[in-house]
Design a protein around this motif. Structure first.
Motif, PDB file in Angstrom:
ATOM      1  N   LEU A 190       0.794  -1.230   0.000  1.00  0.00           N
ATOM      2  CA  LEU A 190       0.000   0.000   0.000  1.00  0.00           C
ATOM      3  C   LEU A 190       0.826   1.280   0.000  1.00  0.00           C
ATOM      4  O   LEU A 190       0.324   2.332  -0.362  1.00  0.00           O
ATOM      5  CB  LEU A 190      -0.917   0.030   1.238  1.00  0.00           C
ATOM      6  CG  LEU A 190      -1.964  -1.065   1.349  1.00  0.00           C
ATOM      7  CD1 LEU A 190      -2.657  -0.982   2.697  1.00  0.00           C
ATOM      8  CD2 LEU A 190      -2.978  -0.950   0.225  1.00  0.00           C
ATOM      9  N   VAL A 191       2.074   1.184   0.436  1.00  0.00           N
ATOM     10  CA  VAL A 191       2.845   2.405   0.637  1.00  0.00           C
ATOM     11  C   VAL A 191       3.659   2.797  -0.593  1.00  0.00           C
ATOM     12  O   VAL A 191       3.972   1.979  -1.442  1.00  0.00           O
ATOM     13  CB  VAL A 191       3.805   2.285   1.852  1.00  0.00           C
ATOM     14  CG1 VAL A 191       3.030   2.076   3.118  1.00  0.00           C
ATOM     15  CG2 VAL A 191       4.827   1.202   1.646  1.00  0.00           C
ATOM     16  N   GLU A 192       3.950   4.085  -0.642  1.00  0.00           N
ATOM     17  CA  GLU A 192       4.874   4.632  -1.629  1.00  0.00           C
ATOM     18  C   GLU A 192       6.085   5.142  -0.864  1.00  0.00           C
ATOM     19  O   GLU A 192       6.006   5.425   0.329  1.00  0.00           O
ATOM     20  CB  GLU A 192       4.199   5.753  -2.417  1.00  0.00           C
ATOM     21  CG  GLU A 192       3.030   5.250  -3.251  1.00  0.00           C
ATOM     22  CD  GLU A 192       2.356   6.361  -4.028  1.00  0.00           C
ATOM     23  OE1 GLU A 192       3.038   7.327  -4.414  1.00  0.00           O
ATOM     24  OE2 GLU A 192       1.134   6.259  -4.224  1.00  0.00           O
ATOM     25  N   LYS A 193       7.190   5.280  -1.573  1.00  0.00           N
ATOM     26  CA  LYS A 193       8.451   5.620  -0.926  1.00  0.00           C
ATOM     27  C   LYS A 193       8.984   6.926  -1.497  1.00  0.00           C
ATOM     28  O   LYS A 193       8.957   7.145  -2.697  1.00  0.00           O
ATOM     29  CB  LYS A 193       9.434   4.473  -1.194  1.00  0.00           C
ATOM     30  CG  LYS A 193      10.810   4.636  -0.673  1.00  0.00           C
ATOM     31  CD  LYS A 193      11.602   3.376  -1.027  1.00  0.00           C
ATOM     32  CE  LYS A 193      13.061   3.498  -0.752  1.00  0.00           C
ATOM     33  NZ  LYS A 193      13.803   2.289  -1.084  1.00  0.00           N
ATOM     34  N   ASP A 194       9.448   7.808  -0.601  1.00  0.00           N
ATOM     35  CA  ASP A 194      10.101   9.060  -0.987  1.00  0.00           C
ATOM     36  C   ASP A 194      11.429   9.145  -0.244  1.00  0.00           C
ATOM     37  O   ASP A 194      11.576   8.599   0.850  1.00  0.00           O
ATOM     38  CB  ASP A 194       9.253  10.267  -0.582  1.00  0.00           C
ATOM     39  CG  ASP A 194       8.330  10.735  -1.685  1.00  0.00           C
ATOM     40  OD1 ASP A 194       8.476  10.258  -2.823  1.00  0.00           O
ATOM     41  OD2 ASP A 194       7.449  11.569  -1.394  1.00  0.00           O
ATOM     42  N   ILE A 195      12.366   9.867  -0.833  1.00  0.00           N
ATOM     43  CA  ILE A 195      13.618  10.154  -0.149  1.00  0.00           C
ATOM     44  C   ILE A 195      13.712  11.664   0.002  1.00  0.00           C
ATOM     45  O   ILE A 195      13.764  12.393  -0.992  1.00  0.00           O
ATOM     46  CB  ILE A 195      14.828   9.594  -0.919  1.00  0.00           C
ATOM     47  CG1 ILE A 195      14.715   8.085  -1.014  1.00  0.00           C
ATOM     48  CG2 ILE A 195      16.118  10.013  -0.240  1.00  0.00           C
ATOM     49  CD1 ILE A 195      15.792   7.417  -1.834  1.00  0.00           C
ATOM     50  N   ILE A 196      13.671  12.106   1.247  1.00  0.00           N
ATOM     51  CA  ILE A 196      13.716  13.534   1.556  1.00  0.00           C
ATOM     52  C   ILE A 196      14.892  13.759   2.504  1.00  0.00           C
ATOM     53  O   ILE A 196      14.945  13.164   3.581  1.00  0.00           O
ATOM     54  CB  ILE A 196      12.397  14.010   2.204  1.00  0.00           C
ATOM     55  CG1 ILE A 196      11.229  13.754   1.243  1.00  0.00           C
ATOM     56  CG2 ILE A 196      12.494  15.477   2.597  1.00  0.00           C
ATOM     57  CD1 ILE A 196       9.872  14.032   1.829  1.00  0.00           C
ATOM     58  N   GLU A 197      15.818  14.619   2.081  1.00  0.00           N
ATOM     59  CA  GLU A 197      17.011  14.932   2.864  1.00  0.00           C
ATOM     60  C   GLU A 197      17.743  13.661   3.306  1.00  0.00           C
ATOM     61  O   GLU A 197      18.078  13.482   4.471  1.00  0.00           O
ATOM     62  CB  GLU A 197      16.645  15.787   4.086  1.00  0.00           C
ATOM     63  CG  GLU A 197      16.035  17.123   3.728  1.00  0.00           C
ATOM     64  CD  GLU A 197      15.609  17.907   4.949  1.00  0.00           C
ATOM     65  OE1 GLU A 197      15.933  17.505   6.078  1.00  0.00           O
ATOM     66  OE2 GLU A 197      14.935  18.935   4.765  1.00  0.00           O
ATOM     67  N   ASP A 198      17.962  12.763   2.376  1.00  0.00           N
ATOM     68  CA  ASP A 198      18.664  11.495   2.595  1.00  0.00           C
ATOM     69  C   ASP A 198      17.974  10.571   3.593  1.00  0.00           C
ATOM     70  O   ASP A 198      18.596   9.676   4.162  1.00  0.00           O
ATOM     71  CB  ASP A 198      20.111  11.741   3.054  1.00  0.00           C
ATOM     72  CG  ASP A 198      20.938  12.412   1.965  1.00  0.00           C
ATOM     73  OD1 ASP A 198      20.649  12.164   0.774  1.00  0.00           O
ATOM     74  OD2 ASP A 198      21.864  13.167   2.314  1.00  0.00           O
ATOM     75  N   LYS A 199      16.692  10.761   3.828  1.00  0.00           N
ATOM     76  CA  LYS A 199      15.915   9.877   4.695  1.00  0.00           C
ATOM     77  C   LYS A 199      14.790   9.251   3.887  1.00  0.00           C
ATOM     78  O   LYS A 199      14.122   9.928   3.101  1.00  0.00           O
ATOM     79  CB  LYS A 199      15.321  10.636   5.875  1.00  0.00           C
ATOM     80  CG  LYS A 199      16.356  11.117   6.870  1.00  0.00           C
ATOM     81  CD  LYS A 199      15.679  11.779   8.044  1.00  0.00           C
ATOM     82  CE  LYS A 199      16.709  12.269   9.035  1.00  0.00           C
ATOM     83  NZ  LYS A 199      16.105  12.918  10.190  1.00  0.00           N
TER      84      LYS A 199
END
Length: 189
Positions: free
Chosen positions: A132-141
């Motif tokens: 169900l989830v989507e993945k983002d990378i924000i500020e190396d996290k």
């Protein structure tokens, strides 16, 4: 005393415990204690009679620990609400026993969240967060979130990446809240 008990061979049953208010018996009639039960009922549509003996007194171990006692109460209420009367379910019986092993560990809260998800899965309410989830990378996290038409819910990383060792309390509380919201919106309502 009228009690509701989850048994290995009969599932969730209600029954009358004669002498349940006596000093000998009432001390171990606590939510979560493991009991030896002799159950008699004339038929499935009538309330039965229970003779009880204590096997393991789990609840008194946590009388001074509000959070663990709340988890026991929450878990037994989930089993009470989500299981049918007089239907055997060995998997649920085993999961209930596993709960008390989890409460002894140092990272019990994380394990309790996964225990709750496993109980829901066994009862047919699998959340399947990985799908169900989507993945983002924000500020190396790495940040996981589930998106619907009306909102974007952040999912704590430990629920997706199960091998994460150290987790802060805020992430654990967010995990509990996420499972609670799922229970409330999808199952109970």
């Amino acid at each position: 005393v009228i009690a509701e008990i989850f048994m290995r061979n009969h599932g969730k049953v209600s029954g009358i415990i004669f002498g349940g208010t006596s000093k000998k018996i009432k001390n171990y009639l606590q939510i979560g204690n493991r009991l030896h039960i002799n159950y008699n009922s004339k038929n499935d549509n009538r309330i039965g009679y229970l003779k009880v003996e204590i096997i393991d007194a789990y609840s008194p171990l946590y009388f001074d620990h509000k959070q663990k006692l709340s988890c026991i109460t929450s878990a037994t209420n989930l089993v009470k609400i989500l299981t049918a009367d007089s239907q055997t379910n060995i998997k649920v019986y085993k999961i209930i026993n596993d709960l008390f092993l989890i409460l002894k560990s140092d990272d019990w809260l994380k394990k309790f969240i996964f225990w709750e998800l496993e109980l829901l899965k066994v009862l047919g309410y699998d959340l399947e967060l990985e799908n169900l989830v989507e993945k983002d990378i924000i500020e190396d996290k790495v940040i996981y979130y589930a998106k619907s038409s009306s909102e974007k819910k952040y999912v704590p990383n430990f629920l997706i990446e199960k091998d994460i060792e150290t987790i802060d309390k805020k992430a654990l509380l967010n995990g509990l809240k996420l499972v609670g919201d799922y229970l409330d919106k999808t199952i109970l309502k």
